[in-house]
Design an enzyme around this catalytic site. Sequence first.
Site, PDB file in Angstrom:
ATOM      1  N   THR A   1       0.841  -1.205   0.000  1.00 11.76           N
ATOM      2  CA  THR A   1       0.000   0.000   0.000  1.00 11.76           C
ATOM      3  C   THR A   1       0.870   1.247   0.000  1.00 11.76           C
ATOM      4  OG1 THR A   1      -1.722  -1.197   1.205  1.00 11.76           O
ATOM      5  CG2 THR A   1      -1.818   1.205   1.301  1.00 11.76           C
TER       6      THR A   1
ATOM      7  N   GLN B   1       0.960  -9.036  -6.595  1.00 14.22           N
ATOM      8  CA  GLN B   1       0.508 -10.436  -6.723  1.00 14.22           C
ATOM      9  C   GLN B   1       1.388 -11.273  -7.655  1.00 14.22           C
ATOM     10  OE1 GLN B   1      -1.686 -12.053  -5.011  1.00 14.22           O
ATOM     11  NE2 GLN B   1      -2.614 -10.328  -3.928  1.00 14.22           N
TER      12      GLN B   1
ATOM     13  N   CYS C   1     -17.661  -6.347   3.811  1.00 14.05           N
ATOM     14  CA  CYS C   1     -18.818  -6.362   4.696  1.00 14.05           C
ATOM     15  C   CYS C   1     -18.989  -4.976   5.310  1.00 14.05           C
ATOM     16  CB  CYS C   1     -18.624  -7.401   5.790  1.00 14.05           C
ATOM     17  SG  CYS C   1     -20.127  -7.714   6.680  1.00 14.05           S
TER      18      CYS C   1
HETATM   19  N1  PLP Z   1      -1.901  -4.459  -4.280  1.00 13.88           N
HETATM   20  C1  PLP Z   1      -2.423  -5.670  -4.454  1.00 13.88           C
HETATM   21  C2  PLP Z   1      -2.703  -6.144  -5.838  1.00 13.88           C
HETATM   22  C3  PLP Z   1      -2.716  -6.483  -3.361  1.00 13.88           C
HETATM   23  O1  PLP Z   1      -3.254  -7.678  -3.553  1.00 13.88           O
HETATM   24  C4  PLP Z   1      -2.439  -5.997  -2.068  1.00 13.88           C
HETATM   25  C5  PLP Z   1      -2.771  -6.801  -0.880  1.00 13.88           C
HETATM   26  O2  PLP Z   1      -3.663  -7.638  -0.925  1.00 13.88           O
HETATM   27  C6  PLP Z   1      -1.866  -4.720  -1.948  1.00 13.88           C
HETATM   28  C7  PLP Z   1      -1.610  -3.983  -3.058  1.00 13.88           C
HETATM   29  C8  PLP Z   1      -1.546  -4.151  -0.615  1.00 13.88           C
HETATM   30  O3  PLP Z   1      -0.389  -4.770  -0.070  1.00 13.88           O
HETATM   31  P1  PLP Z   1      -0.088  -4.656   1.482  1.00 13.88           P
HETATM   32  O4  PLP Z   1      -1.017  -5.584   2.176  1.00 13.88           O
HETATM   33  O5  PLP Z   1       1.335  -5.077   1.628  1.00 13.88           O
HETATM   34  O6  PLP Z   1      -0.294  -3.247   1.856  1.00 13.88           O
END
Ligand code: PLP
Length: 418
Positions: free
Chosen positions: A104, A210, A356
Amino acid sequence: MPEVTPDENTFPSPLPLRTIAARQKGGKSMSQSKFCYFDNNATTRVAPEVVEAMLPFFTEHWGNPSSSYRFGHQLTKAIAAAREKVAALINADPNEIIFTSCGTESNNAAIHSALVTHPAKRHVVTTAVEHSANLKFGAHLKKLGFDVTLLPVESDGSLDIHLLEKAIRPDTAIVSVMWANNETGVIFPIEEIAAICRSKGVPFHTDAVQVPGKLKLDVKDIEVDFLSLSAHKLHAPKGIGALYIKHHTRYQPYIIGGGQERGRRGGTESVADIVGFGRAAELTLAHLKGETTRLRQLRDKLEHGILKTVPDTVRNGDREARLANTSNISFGGLEAGDILKGLDHVGICASSGSACTTGSLEPSHVLTAMGLSAARARGSIRFSLGRYSTEAEVEYLLEQLPPIIAELLRRGGVIIKS
Ligand code: PLP
């Protein structure tokens, strides 16, 4: 055994997990687990090798890498070694990698930097199916007066790159498009998108969170300016990520502080996490060959098994241009929450993309962007496999799921009281 008490009146009894263990022939053992885990796109189990690599950084080498004495210098070396391993995962140079706290942060930081370094450009192009790490940041930017274009997708989850090309304007500061979707596994044509951005002179960021362990990542082949990674998706701990910043790309830090990461990301380094990320990157690279084929075979067995035995089921997302480990399936007439409870009851972990809110399931923004009705989207489950997934676990799922669905349908999809 699953750590749940089966209620004979609610659902058929689960197969004991020791039955699964007995069926494990030669595959990687999951004997430590008390459940079957089909949620590797959410997070992954920390690999034992990663834990082993990290432990000395809690017990012996616990100093601050910025310290001037030798006790600190050792840590600087450990961070440098980890940076090399994470860089190798995507064929980058080590000084093109900064460590962040998560995927993120990496996404936010890339977009933030492009806007700050191009103050006259106030437009961002992204897609309607990004992770909330992008979408919610985009919504925040809109509130601050920036303009954000969300590109639509086709019914198979694919992107019309002509629309992307048309969306780029003279005031576009950055294009940010995920490499592969976390809910459906659909892969976007990153190479073509990178080429379009390059031809228009617009920085390009891709969220590749991913992708490691499922596809080869090579930033020398596909020229992106920024690329996000998250360690907990590749068998390392949560709370550590990385941002690749291509050489000569203008960059302004998102977190400003003590000048760590050569002034590009403030905050005392989480050395153990960085070391764990490095070890995990090394293992991911070593496992890549052969692992994709194994995952695809397992995933296809799971997917075909469900589509064949459970009525009114549909796969969501393109069949081919998809990560080898991901299957997203809609179950007609049912709510994902009910199915997930039924699965949880027999020790199976999976997930839905539905959020949810106030007690009711909001359909997944990814599936609705693909044109699924709200009802279909609300009845969708994501199964995502990983390094420790076994054939026995897939067989267990295929035995347990059909009676759960039949029971739910018989009851008209009534939510199970827990
Ligand atoms: N981007 C994608 C495609 C994700 O699947 C995720 C987490 O599921 C994130 C960003 C965010 O990653 P993080 O949990 O390390 O903040």
